[in-house]
Design a protein around this motif. Sequence first.
Motif, PDB file in Angstrom:
ATOM      1  N   SER A  44       4.164   4.871   5.093  1.00 58.01           N
ATOM      2  CA  SER A  44       5.482   5.504   5.025  1.00 58.01           C
ATOM      3  C   SER A  44       6.541   4.465   4.666  1.00 58.01           C
ATOM      4  CB  SER A  44       5.795   6.120   6.387  1.00 58.01           C
ATOM      5  OG  SER A  44       7.163   6.388   6.508  1.00 58.01           O
TER       6      SER A  44
ATOM      7  N   SER B   9       0.229   4.232   0.655  1.00 63.41           N
ATOM      8  CA  SER B   9      -0.079   5.235   1.681  1.00 63.41           C
ATOM      9  C   SER B   9       0.746   5.051   2.950  1.00 63.41           C
ATOM     10  CB  SER B   9      -1.574   5.211   2.028  1.00 63.41           C
ATOM     11  OG  SER B   9      -1.909   3.990   2.643  1.00 63.41           O
TER      12      SER B   9
ATOM     13  N   ARG C  67      -6.676  -2.352   7.336  1.00 59.04           N
ATOM     14  CA  ARG C  67      -6.422  -1.096   8.074  1.00 59.04           C
ATOM     15  C   ARG C  67      -6.130  -1.407   9.538  1.00 59.04           C
ATOM     16  NH1 ARG C  67     -10.997   0.517  11.024  1.00 59.04           N
ATOM     17  NH2 ARG C  67     -12.769  -0.852  10.647  1.00 59.04           N
TER      18      ARG C  67
ATOM     19  N   ASN D 170       0.840  -1.184   0.000  1.00 57.22           N
ATOM     20  CA  ASN D 170       0.000   0.000   0.000  1.00 57.22           C
ATOM     21  C   ASN D 170       0.885   1.248   0.000  1.00 57.22           C
ATOM     22  OD1 ASN D 170      -1.754   2.115   0.619  1.00 57.22           O
ATOM     23  ND2 ASN D 170      -3.041   0.836   1.901  1.00 57.22           N
TER      24      ASN D 170
END
Length: 196
Positions: free
Chosen positions: A132, A130, A170, A128
């Motif tokens: 870091s 998104s 998530r 992913n």
Amino acid sequence: WLLTKFFAISIIALLIIFQPELRQGLARLGQQHLFSIALAESEIIAIIEEIATVAYKLARQKVGCLIAVERETRLQAYIESGLELDARISAELIQSIFLVPSPLHDGGVIVRGNRIVAASCLFPLSDNPSFSKITGTRHRAAIGITEHTDAVVVMVSEQSGEVQVAADGRFIPVDNRERLAGILKDLLVRDVKKRK
């Protein structure tokens, strides 16, 4: 004669054209539980208490861990990547698996029903964008398996001692042991009620 030959060729053509979708559908079909493990709500709550207890013990010691709880989607491919155990779940056993001298401390533990079915399992890493670039491997593995399956993962960070729950691709923030137990009850007990 032409129609029968055309029909045979068109079936082969359809199989070739839709091969990725067919393979994905058959893989998902093979992952579903045919006979789900029926546990009473009280048994699920007892399992949740064991997981919450060990997560906060390991967090205080800053020992990292990954505990994946299987739901509807079977985790057999990930079980085969580790060492199969088939032991009744307990906080003490999970703690002994993740303590650093243990040869099983790398990777994750998979829980099916009230059993720890495997340890030292390799989970897929999330790609992913998104996240870091400095997000750790344990975090990426926790999210990765929830992106590919419906498993619920409890993760303890080795660096910060932070406890998190991953579900549906998530992270769910966790403040304390009671909040962790509450989240797991929402995710796991609700599943059992839905199936009934």
